[in-house]
Design an enzyme around this catalytic site. Structure first.
Site, PDB file in Angstrom:
ATOM      1  N   CYS A   1       1.024  -1.429   0.362  1.00 55.04           N
ATOM      2  CA  CYS A   1       0.368  -0.004  -0.151  1.00 55.04           C
ATOM      3  C   CYS A   1       0.784   1.070   0.206  1.00 55.04           C
ATOM      4  O   CYS A   1       1.840   1.504   0.472  1.00 55.04           O
ATOM      5  CB  CYS A   1      -0.836   0.492   0.816  1.00 55.04           C
ATOM      6  SG  CYS A   1      -1.758  -1.809   1.907  1.00 55.04           S
TER       7      CYS A   1
ATOM      8  N   GLU B   1      -5.205  -7.262  13.435  1.00 45.84           N
ATOM      9  CA  GLU B   1      -6.049  -5.701  13.150  1.00 45.84           C
ATOM     10  C   GLU B   1      -6.967  -6.079  13.279  1.00 45.84           C
ATOM     11  O   GLU B   1      -8.080  -5.977  12.792  1.00 45.84           O
ATOM     12  CB  GLU B   1      -5.130  -5.112  11.925  1.00 45.84           C
ATOM     13  CG  GLU B   1      -3.476  -5.512  11.738  1.00 45.84           C
ATOM     14  CD  GLU B   1      -3.356  -4.704  10.066  1.00 45.84           C
ATOM     15  OE1 GLU B   1      -2.433  -4.791   9.931  1.00 45.84           O
ATOM     16  OE2 GLU B   1      -4.026  -5.471   9.612  1.00 45.84           O
TER      17      GLU B   1
ATOM     18  N   SER C   1      -4.448  -1.452  11.395  1.00 44.69           N
ATOM     19  CA  SER C   1      -3.780  -1.440  10.464  1.00 44.69           C
ATOM     20  C   SER C   1      -3.277  -0.059  10.485  1.00 44.69           C
ATOM     21  O   SER C   1      -3.747   0.774  10.828  1.00 44.69           O
ATOM     22  CB  SER C   1      -4.707  -1.433   9.223  1.00 44.69           C
ATOM     23  OG  SER C   1      -4.105  -0.555   8.250  1.00 44.69           O
TER      24      SER C   1
END
Length: 383
Positions: free
Chosen positions: A20, A269, A295
């Site tokens: 990401c 998470e 997260s």
């Protein structure tokens, strides 16, 4: 949303390979590894599909063999000072709360004495300089084009927040910082004279709800306090279902427990719940507290790694619906206004989620999140 609309969103949300792009956990630890001295500066920040990646990988392999030949081991690189450098980089870029766990674990394995309170001190003394997602405008490839890891190191050196020390490249971290090449006109990393915030992106809190500490992300929201009634859930799934059916209201303090290192086991998470709260328009009006993790993409007033965790009888196990919970970041406090002593006398640990196998062994050996959630032999073990 129709299935077709969902598919269209999925097809456009993840357009390429690699981690990401925001300063989430992967890119946070990538930067931390470079400032720790354990990754050659400039290598791991190359975007996944960039043509330079193959050569960088080849050079990394050659470097590993050269280090082995010279008997350069992690114990010669990882010191208290290098761990502090890594966390200063996390603080300056508004990185993931998971970095606290990972760097504590690295320090424990390396025999380096450092605590979460040291991390709070470092963050308080380190300005937030990088305008990176999830709270900012830019992504990891933008940071690389602006000057990358060396530019962050250069800013920290200028701020006197970068200790000198060895790195795997053979150059010192100060030499790497001085080799930074800042792209003219870049807006990703602020000058030291005009930081985004005068303090870093994380803080450590203690109090009656977290005697051994917890972590809160400061970057990306202005709220520095919250008081509200507890809404208590014994799993992520229970909390998610409550959010989905509209049972959480503005002002609530959502508590998700039994998701810590031992209780999870493994600290899942809580991204699903945090995303659902934002989707319901509650991201700026509720607080979420958990003994689990978040997260790196989590946004809002979210407190994680509460210790001691619920599975070992920490105060978070004793909170009940309606208790008033107060979060005060300036005072570094997380408190609950309830008499917990009578409840403690009644509390009994729940049955473990796994009674056999690898996860049962993990739960039996894992330490507190405040110690990095490292596994260790039982105290009566003879080695």
């Amino acid at each position: 949303m129709t299935p077709e609309e969902l598919r269209e969103l999925e097809d456009h949300a993840c357009p390429g390979a690699g981690a990401c792009g925001g300063q989430f956990t992967a890119n946070t630890m990538s930067l931390a590894a470079a400032l720790l001295g354990m990754s050659p500066a400039g290598a791991n920040e190359i975007p996944a599909t960039d043509p330079r990646k193959d050569e960088a990988a080849r050079q990394a392999g050659a470097l590993v063999m050269a280090l082995l030949a010279k008997d350069v081991r992690p114990s010669r690189i990882i010191t208290r000072e290098s761990v502090e450098n890594a966390f200063a980089g996390v603080a300056a870029t508004g990185g993931s709360t998971n970095a606290v766990l990972h760097l504590l674990a690295i320090a424990r394995e390396a025999g380096v004495a450092i605590s979460i309170d040291d991390f709070d001190r470092i963050s308080a003394q380190t300005p937030l300089l990088a305008d990176l997602k999830p709270f900012g405008r830019f992504t990891a490839p933008d940071l690389e084009r602006a000057g990358g890891e060396r530019l962050i190191a250069s800013r920290l050196l200028e701020a006197r927040r970068l200790h000198e020390g060895a790195t795997v490249s053979g150059r010192t971290i100060h030499e790497e910082a001085r080799a930074a090449r800042e792209t003219s006109g870049q807006q990703v990393v602020r000058p030291l004279a005009s930081p985004i915030e005068s303090h870093g992106g994380l803080a450590i809190l203690r109090g009656t709800l977290a005697p051994d500490g917890c972590v809160v992300k400061l970057a990306g929201h202005a709220r520095r306090g919250h008081t509200g009634p507890a809404r208590v859930f014994d799993s992520e799934e229970q909390a998610f279902e409550a959010v989905q059916r509209g049972a959480i209201r503005s002002g609530d303090v959502v508590i998700i427990r039994y998701e810590g290192p031992r209780g999870g086991p493994g600290m899942r998470e809580m991204l699903g719940v945090t995303a659902a709260l934002v989707g319901r328009g509650l991201g700026e009006t509720v607080a979420l507290i958990t003994d689990g993790r978040f997260s790196g993409a989590t946004h809002g007033l979210m407190i994680a790694h509460v210790a001691p965790e619920a599975a070992v009888g920490g105060p978070i196990a004793l909170v009940e619906d309606g208790d008033r919970v107060t979060l005060d970041i300036a005072a570094r406090r997380l408190d609950v206004s309830a008499d917990l002593a009578p409840r403690r006398a009644r509390w009994r640990p729940p049955a473990p989620r796994y009674s056999t196998g690898a996860l049962a062994k993990y739960a039996a050996l894992v330490s507190s999140a405040s110690e990095g959630a490292v596994t260790r032999p039982p105290t009566d073990a003879k080695i």
